[in-house]
Design a protein around this motif. Structure first.
Motif, PDB file in Angstrom:
ATOM      1  N   MET A  86       0.809  -1.216   0.000  1.00  0.00           N
ATOM      2  CA  MET A  86       0.000   0.000   0.000  1.00  0.00           C
ATOM      3  C   MET A  86       0.842   1.265   0.000  1.00  0.00           C
ATOM      4  SD  MET A  86      -2.871   1.003   2.765  1.00  0.00           S
ATOM      5  CE  MET A  86      -3.961   2.372   2.569  1.00  0.00           C
ATOM      6  N   GLN A  87       1.870   1.321   0.836  1.00  0.00           N
ATOM      7  CA  GLN A  87       2.676   2.541   0.938  1.00  0.00           C
ATOM      8  C   GLN A  87       3.377   2.845  -0.385  1.00  0.00           C
ATOM      9  OE1 GLN A  87       2.370   4.480   3.576  1.00  0.00           O
ATOM     10  NE2 GLN A  87       3.664   6.049   2.687  1.00  0.00           N
ATOM     11  N   ALA A  88       3.896   1.814  -1.037  1.00  0.00           N
ATOM     12  CA  ALA A  88       4.552   2.030  -2.333  1.00  0.00           C
ATOM     13  C   ALA A  88       3.538   2.517  -3.375  1.00  0.00           C
ATOM     14  CB  ALA A  88       5.226   0.751  -2.807  1.00  0.00           C
ATOM     15  N   ASP A  89       2.337   1.958  -3.350  1.00  0.00           N
ATOM     16  CA  ASP A  89       1.303   2.386  -4.291  1.00  0.00           C
ATOM     17  C   ASP A  89       0.878   3.826  -4.023  1.00  0.00           C
ATOM     18  OD1 ASP A  89       1.394  -0.085  -5.499  1.00  0.00           O
ATOM     19  OD2 ASP A  89      -0.388  -0.858  -4.469  1.00  0.00           O
ATOM     20  N   ILE A  90       0.788   4.188  -2.748  1.00  0.00           N
ATOM     21  CA  ILE A  90       0.437   5.566  -2.389  1.00  0.00           C
ATOM     22  C   ILE A  90       1.538   6.518  -2.847  1.00  0.00           C
ATOM     23  CG2 ILE A  90       0.203   7.131  -0.402  1.00  0.00           C
ATOM     24  CD1 ILE A  90      -1.437   4.824   0.916  1.00  0.00           C
ATOM     25  N   TRP A  91       2.786   6.121  -2.635  1.00  0.00           N
ATOM     26  CA  TRP A  91       3.900   6.975  -3.080  1.00  0.00           C
ATOM     27  C   TRP A  91       3.876   7.122  -4.605  1.00  0.00           C
ATOM     28  CZ3 TRP A  91       6.758  10.656  -1.477  1.00  0.00           C
ATOM     29  CH2 TRP A  91       7.862  11.066  -2.239  1.00  0.00           C
ATOM     30  N   ALA A  92       3.574   6.052  -5.311  1.00  0.00           N
ATOM     31  CA  ALA A  92       3.518   6.115  -6.777  1.00  0.00           C
ATOM     32  C   ALA A  92       2.433   7.095  -7.229  1.00  0.00           C
ATOM     33  CB  ALA A  92       3.261   4.727  -7.360  1.00  0.00           C
ATOM     34  N   ILE A  93       1.271   7.057  -6.599  1.00  0.00           N
ATOM     35  CA  ILE A  93       0.200   8.004  -6.935  1.00  0.00           C
ATOM     36  C   ILE A  93       0.661   9.420  -6.645  1.00  0.00           C
ATOM     37  CG2 ILE A  93      -2.107   8.814  -6.256  1.00  0.00           C
ATOM     38  CD1 ILE A  93      -2.754   5.797  -5.685  1.00  0.00           C
ATOM     39  N   PHE A  94       1.272   9.612  -5.492  1.00  0.00           N
ATOM     40  CA  PHE A  94       1.728  10.949  -5.116  1.00  0.00           C
ATOM     41  C   PHE A  94       2.786  11.452  -6.090  1.00  0.00           C
ATOM     42  CE2 PHE A  94       4.820  13.592  -2.833  1.00  0.00           C
ATOM     43  CZ  PHE A  94       4.011  14.696  -2.630  1.00  0.00           C
ATOM     44  N   ARG A  95       3.747  10.613  -6.394  1.00  0.00           N
ATOM     45  CA  ARG A  95       4.836  11.010  -7.282  1.00  0.00           C
ATOM     46  C   ARG A  95       4.315  11.363  -8.676  1.00  0.00           C
ATOM     47  NH1 ARG A  95       8.866   8.473 -10.255  1.00  0.00           N
ATOM     48  NH2 ARG A  95      10.813   9.638 -10.186  1.00  0.00           N
ATOM     49  N   LYS A  96       3.398  10.550  -9.189  1.00  0.00           N
ATOM     50  CA  LYS A  96       2.803  10.852 -10.491  1.00  0.00           C
ATOM     51  C   LYS A  96       2.055  12.176 -10.457  1.00  0.00           C
ATOM     52  CE  LYS A  96       2.295   6.292 -12.557  1.00  0.00           C
ATOM     53  NZ  LYS A  96       1.373   5.372 -13.223  1.00  0.00           N
ATOM     54  N   THR A  97       1.379  12.456  -9.359  1.00  0.00           N
ATOM     55  CA  THR A  97       0.659  13.718  -9.231  1.00  0.00           C
ATOM     56  C   THR A  97       1.626  14.896  -9.225  1.00  0.00           C
ATOM     57  OG1 THR A  97      -1.082  12.600  -7.972  1.00  0.00           O
ATOM     58  CG2 THR A  97      -1.033  14.985  -7.849  1.00  0.00           C
ATOM     59  N   VAL A  98       2.746  14.756  -8.513  1.00  0.00           N
ATOM     60  CA  VAL A  98       3.752  15.823  -8.472  1.00  0.00           C
ATOM     61  C   VAL A  98       4.309  16.082  -9.868  1.00  0.00           C
ATOM     62  CG1 VAL A  98       6.062  16.423  -7.630  1.00  0.00           C
ATOM     63  CG2 VAL A  98       4.377  15.478  -6.055  1.00  0.00           C
ATOM     64  N   ILE A  99       4.650  15.022 -10.580  1.00  0.00           N
ATOM     65  CA  ILE A  99       5.203  15.166 -11.924  1.00  0.00           C
ATOM     66  C   ILE A  99       4.154  15.782 -12.853  1.00  0.00           C
ATOM     67  CG2 ILE A  99       6.071  13.914 -13.940  1.00  0.00           C
ATOM     68  CD1 ILE A  99       7.297  11.900 -11.906  1.00  0.00           C
ATOM     69  N   SER A 100       2.929  15.309 -12.768  1.00  0.00           N
ATOM     70  CA  SER A 100       1.851  15.845 -13.599  1.00  0.00           C
ATOM     71  C   SER A 100       1.647  17.333 -13.344  1.00  0.00           C
ATOM     72  CB  SER A 100       0.558  15.077 -13.306  1.00  0.00           C
ATOM     73  OG  SER A 100      -0.520  15.655 -13.973  1.00  0.00           O
ATOM     74  N   GLN A 101       1.669  17.723 -12.078  1.00  0.00           N
ATOM     75  CA  GLN A 101       1.496  19.130 -11.723  1.00  0.00           C
ATOM     76  C   GLN A 101       2.651  19.965 -12.265  1.00  0.00           C
ATOM     77  OE1 GLN A 101      -1.318  19.860 -10.371  1.00  0.00           O
ATOM     78  NE2 GLN A 101      -1.096  21.961  -9.745  1.00  0.00           N
ATOM     79  N   GLN A 102       3.858  19.429 -12.199  1.00  0.00           N
ATOM     80  CA  GLN A 102       5.026  20.160 -12.700  1.00  0.00           C
ATOM     81  C   GLN A 102       4.940  20.346 -14.217  1.00  0.00           C
ATOM     82  OE1 GLN A 102       6.970  21.554 -10.625  1.00  0.00           O
ATOM     83  NE2 GLN A 102       8.459  22.381 -12.007  1.00  0.00           N
ATOM     84  N   LEU A 103       4.517  19.313 -14.920  1.00  0.00           N
ATOM     85  CA  LEU A 103       4.344  19.426 -16.369  1.00  0.00           C
ATOM     86  C   LEU A 103       3.254  20.436 -16.717  1.00  0.00           C
ATOM     87  CD1 LEU A 103       4.640  15.680 -17.369  1.00  0.00           C
ATOM     88  CD2 LEU A 103       6.234  17.515 -17.988  1.00  0.00           C
ATOM     89  N   LYS A 104       2.184  20.431 -15.952  1.00  0.00           N
ATOM     90  CA  LYS A 104       1.107  21.407 -16.152  1.00  0.00           C
ATOM     91  C   LYS A 104       1.642  22.821 -15.947  1.00  0.00           C
ATOM     92  CE  LYS A 104      -3.223  22.762 -13.966  1.00  0.00           C
ATOM     93  NZ  LYS A 104      -4.103  22.494 -12.829  1.00  0.00           N
ATOM     94  N   SER A 105       2.478  22.985 -14.955  1.00  0.00           N
ATOM     95  CA  SER A 105       3.070  24.294 -14.663  1.00  0.00           C
ATOM     96  C   SER A 105       3.992  24.745 -15.800  1.00  0.00           C
ATOM     97  CB  SER A 105       3.848  24.229 -13.354  1.00  0.00           C
ATOM     98  OG  SER A 105       4.542  25.419 -13.131  1.00  0.00           O
ATOM     99  N   ILE A 106       4.792  23.834 -16.322  1.00  0.00           N
ATOM    100  CA  ILE A 106       5.704  24.168 -17.420  1.00  0.00           C
ATOM    101  C   ILE A 106       4.909  24.599 -18.651  1.00  0.00           C
ATOM    102  CG2 ILE A 106       7.354  23.195 -19.086  1.00  0.00           C
ATOM    103  CD1 ILE A 106       8.443  21.498 -16.712  1.00  0.00           C
ATOM    104  N   ARG A 107       3.872  23.851 -18.979  1.00  0.00           N
ATOM    105  CA  ARG A 107       3.038  24.198 -20.137  1.00  0.00           C
ATOM    106  C   ARG A 107       2.400  25.572 -19.930  1.00  0.00           C
ATOM    107  NH1 ARG A 107       0.363  21.404 -24.611  1.00  0.00           N
ATOM    108  NH2 ARG A 107       1.232  19.429 -24.006  1.00  0.00           N
ATOM    109  N   HIS A 108       1.949  25.844 -18.708  1.00  0.00           N
ATOM    110  CA  HIS A 108       1.345  27.146 -18.393  1.00  0.00           C
ATOM    111  C   HIS A 108       2.374  28.272 -18.529  1.00  0.00           C
ATOM    112  CE1 HIS A 108      -1.355  29.982 -16.497  1.00  0.00           C
ATOM    113  NE2 HIS A 108      -0.381  30.335 -15.687  1.00  0.00           N
ATOM    114  N   GLU A 109       3.586  28.047 -18.016  1.00  0.00           N
ATOM    115  CA  GLU A 109       4.640  29.066 -18.110  1.00  0.00           C
ATOM    116  C   GLU A 109       4.999  29.358 -19.565  1.00  0.00           C
ATOM    117  OE1 GLU A 109       7.980  27.920 -15.699  1.00  0.00           O
ATOM    118  OE2 GLU A 109       6.703  27.685 -13.937  1.00  0.00           O
TER     119      GLU A 109
END
Length: 176
Positions: free
Chosen positions: A76-99
């Protein structure tokens, strides 16, 4: 407004009267145990507490949406970290596209416009690989594809970006 203004409307309780489903106790414990570290990681990646807060909020909503499946997970913890990490990366990509969309015209060389026009998978692959220098294996994991597919998306993105870069290089060469 009079009572007969909308006689067919049904009564809807105001927000303070709406009963929401309580969060699972285990989920609340997960939040208490991890939110500080998640916020710090997101802040380091994004560079601001405001962006980190938005990212962590998105991640925990995603975790909550998948909560029943996560409870059955063997790690469970690894799966939660994977979801979190993907969300962080997705948010960063969204930010780059916005910039990229807010660059001043004087700074625009055509490359940024071309980047913004890339399909999402090609944009994600090329930014993760070329701008952020993320390993192909990690990009593949993030996108949920094979390494060969990441290479394909990067190759196609480069083909679409080449005209913008070559135009810029020709203009730079002409000015010398």
């Amino acid at each position: 407004m009079t009572e007969d203004a909308h006689p067919n409307d049904t009564f809807r309780p105001i927000a303070s009267e709406v009963i929401t489903r309580p969060l699972p106790l285990e989920f609340e414990a997960l939040w208490v145990a991890n939110q500080e570290d998640f916020h710090e990681f997101a802040r380091l990646v994004s560079g601001s507490w405001e962006a980190a807060e938005e990212t962590v909020h998105r991640a925990f909503l995603e975790i909550l949406n998948l909560w029943d499946e996560l409870l059955e997970s063997s790690n469970m913890q690894a799966d939660i970290w994977a979801i979190f990490r993907k969300t962080v990366i997705s948010q960063q990509l969204k930010s780059i596209r916005h910039e990229l969309s807010h660059l001043e015209p004087a700074e625009e060389i055509g490359l940024y416009r071309a980047l913004r026009k890339l399909p999402p998978r090609q944009f994600d692959a090329i930014v993760l690989r070329q701008v952020m220098n993320v390993d192909t294996g990690k990009v593949a994991w993030y996108l949920g594809v094979t390494k060969r597919t990441v290479d394909y998306h990067c190759r196609k993105a480069r083909e679409r970006l080449e005209p913008a870069v070559s135009t810029y290089l020709k203009h730079e060469g002409d000015a010398k």
